[in-house]
Design a protein around this motif. Sequence first.
Motif, PDB file in Angstrom:
ATOM      1  N   ALA A 172       0.841  -1.212   0.000  1.00  0.00           N
ATOM      2  CA  ALA A 172       0.000   0.000   0.000  1.00  0.00           C
ATOM      3  C   ALA A 172       0.874   1.258   0.000  1.00  0.00           C
ATOM      4  O   ALA A 172       0.605   2.205  -0.743  1.00  0.00           O
ATOM      5  N   GLU A 173       1.957   1.239   0.814  1.00  0.00           N
ATOM      6  CA  GLU A 173       2.867   2.402   0.843  1.00  0.00           C
ATOM      7  C   GLU A 173       3.469   2.672  -0.524  1.00  0.00           C
ATOM      8  O   GLU A 173       3.848   3.794  -0.844  1.00  0.00           O
ATOM      9  N   HIS A 174       3.614   1.613  -1.329  1.00  0.00           N
ATOM     10  CA  HIS A 174       4.206   1.767  -2.670  1.00  0.00           C
ATOM     11  C   HIS A 174       3.124   1.817  -3.762  1.00  0.00           C
ATOM     12  O   HIS A 174       3.389   1.504  -4.924  1.00  0.00           O
ATOM     13  N   SER A 175       1.912   2.182  -3.364  1.00  0.00           N
ATOM     14  CA  SER A 175       0.799   2.372  -4.318  1.00  0.00           C
ATOM     15  C   SER A 175       0.529   1.146  -5.169  1.00  0.00           C
ATOM     16  O   SER A 175       0.250   1.256  -6.371  1.00  0.00           O
ATOM     17  N   ALA A 176       0.626  -0.020  -4.549  1.00  0.00           N
ATOM     18  CA  ALA A 176       0.285  -1.248  -5.275  1.00  0.00           C
ATOM     19  C   ALA A 176      -0.816  -1.972  -4.500  1.00  0.00           C
ATOM     20  O   ALA A 176      -0.685  -2.167  -3.281  1.00  0.00           O
ATOM     21  N   SER A 177      -1.886  -2.362  -5.187  1.00  0.00           N
ATOM     22  CA  SER A 177      -2.888  -3.192  -4.531  1.00  0.00           C
ATOM     23  C   SER A 177      -2.351  -4.622  -4.483  1.00  0.00           C
ATOM     24  O   SER A 177      -1.402  -4.969  -5.196  1.00  0.00           O
ATOM     25  N   TYR A 178      -2.973  -5.431  -3.663  1.00  0.00           N
ATOM     26  CA  TYR A 178      -2.363  -6.733  -3.362  1.00  0.00           C
ATOM     27  C   TYR A 178      -3.459  -7.738  -3.053  1.00  0.00           C
ATOM     28  O   TYR A 178      -4.347  -7.455  -2.235  1.00  0.00           O
ATOM     29  N   ALA A 179      -3.406  -8.890  -3.700  1.00  0.00           N
ATOM     30  CA  ALA A 179      -4.366  -9.961  -3.421  1.00  0.00           C
ATOM     31  C   ALA A 179      -3.601 -11.271  -3.275  1.00  0.00           C
ATOM     32  O   ALA A 179      -2.640 -11.521  -4.009  1.00  0.00           O
ATOM     33  N   TYR A 180      -4.015 -12.063  -2.321  1.00  0.00           N
ATOM     34  CA  TYR A 180      -3.349 -13.355  -2.115  1.00  0.00           C
ATOM     35  C   TYR A 180      -4.415 -14.413  -1.881  1.00  0.00           C
ATOM     36  O   TYR A 180      -5.537 -14.111  -1.453  1.00  0.00           O
ATOM     37  N   LEU A 181      -4.015 -15.642  -2.152  1.00  0.00           N
ATOM     38  CA  LEU A 181      -4.972 -16.744  -2.055  1.00  0.00           C
ATOM     39  C   LEU A 181      -5.116 -17.228  -0.614  1.00  0.00           C
ATOM     40  O   LEU A 181      -6.216 -17.463  -0.141  1.00  0.00           O
ATOM     41  N   PHE A 182      -3.984 -17.384   0.074  1.00  0.00           N
ATOM     42  CA  PHE A 182      -4.006 -17.976   1.411  1.00  0.00           C
ATOM     43  C   PHE A 182      -3.151 -17.184   2.393  1.00  0.00           C
ATOM     44  O   PHE A 182      -2.173 -16.542   1.998  1.00  0.00           O
ATOM     45  N   THR A 183      -3.507 -17.299   3.678  1.00  0.00           N
ATOM     46  CA  THR A 183      -2.620 -16.882   4.769  1.00  0.00           C
ATOM     47  C   THR A 183      -2.246 -18.158   5.521  1.00  0.00           C
ATOM     48  O   THR A 183      -2.920 -19.196   5.350  1.00  0.00           O
ATOM     49  N   PRO A 184      -1.241 -18.107   6.400  1.00  0.00           N
ATOM     50  CA  PRO A 184      -0.925 -19.294   7.202  1.00  0.00           C
ATOM     51  C   PRO A 184      -2.142 -19.777   7.987  1.00  0.00           C
ATOM     52  O   PRO A 184      -2.377 -20.974   8.112  1.00  0.00           O
ATOM     53  N   GLU A 185      -2.942 -18.817   8.493  1.00  0.00           N
ATOM     54  CA  GLU A 185      -4.146 -19.184   9.251  1.00  0.00           C
ATOM     55  C   GLU A 185      -5.109 -20.006   8.381  1.00  0.00           C
ATOM     56  O   GLU A 185      -5.660 -21.017   8.833  1.00  0.00           O
ATOM     57  N   ASP A 186      -5.294 -19.584   7.131  1.00  0.00           N
ATOM     58  CA  ASP A 186      -6.163 -20.349   6.215  1.00  0.00           C
ATOM     59  C   ASP A 186      -5.673 -21.787   6.083  1.00  0.00           C
ATOM     60  O   ASP A 186      -6.451 -22.710   5.840  1.00  0.00           O
ATOM     61  N   LEU A 187      -4.351 -21.955   6.176  1.00  0.00           N
ATOM     62  CA  LEU A 187      -3.762 -23.283   5.970  1.00  0.00           C
ATOM     63  C   LEU A 187      -3.690 -24.067   7.280  1.00  0.00           C
ATOM     64  O   LEU A 187      -3.096 -25.146   7.332  1.00  0.00           O
TER      65      LEU A 187
END
Length: 190
Positions: A172-187
């Motif tokens: 976010a600080e570098h003006s980039a949006s970000y999407a991810y499939l999983f977090t460690p918690e999801d796994l």
Amino acid sequence: MRRGIDLLSENRLRLSREEALAELRADIVRAAYVEGDFVFASGLRRGYYFDKYLFETRPAILRRLARFLAELVPEGTERLVAPALGAVALGTAISLESGLPLAIVRPDPEPGSPRAIEGELYAGENVALIEDVVVTGGRALRAISRVREAGANARHAVAVLDRREGAEERFAEHSASYAYLFTPEDLGID
Ligand SMILES: O=P(O)(O)OC[C@H]1O[C@H](OP(=O)(O)OP(=O)(O)O)[C@H](O)[C@@H]1O
Ligand SMILES: O=C(O)c1cc(=O)[nH]c(=O)[nH]1
């Protein structure tokens, strides 16, 4: 061999999206989760590791990952970019799935060494950065800088696993949006 893989794919068509994601989560943990004392590329020291090569080199996992990750690539994206080495297989799989062309960013090239970016990349193009495991986001952000230096618009990053070490804020600080499939918690980890 090929027939076996195709049969597996046909069976998966009967799974709901949630069931398919749950199955993929379990397969990734089985394939790539390792406990131990690890010092990451960023210098962080943690008690477990996800060996991205162990899930990126299995076609039955890679194919499904590509399908889900392609959904996270924003509309209007004209090219995918993957930082070498690990994310290249993943980027290739998403490129095949989405039909978007792929460029490869070399890690920290020295002055006078080969090009920083391999493949085609044009000024003004909308680019999505593909990453496998994100820890600090440093590798992905360096690749985003290379792409921006080349005049392209790198405004989005897509990853398989975000390890929840503050990368989201850094993107976010570098003006980039970000999407991810999983977090460690999801796994089921942490
Ligand atoms: O978010 P970061 O803190 O930058 O860490 C994550 C990066 O580190 C790992 O790559 P690795 O250093 O193993 O390089 P490789 O892909 O060349 O094997 C991983 O695949 C990411 O690219
Ligand atoms: O930081 C890393 O190098 C790293 C962490 C991790 O969990 N998995 C991986 O492939 N690399």
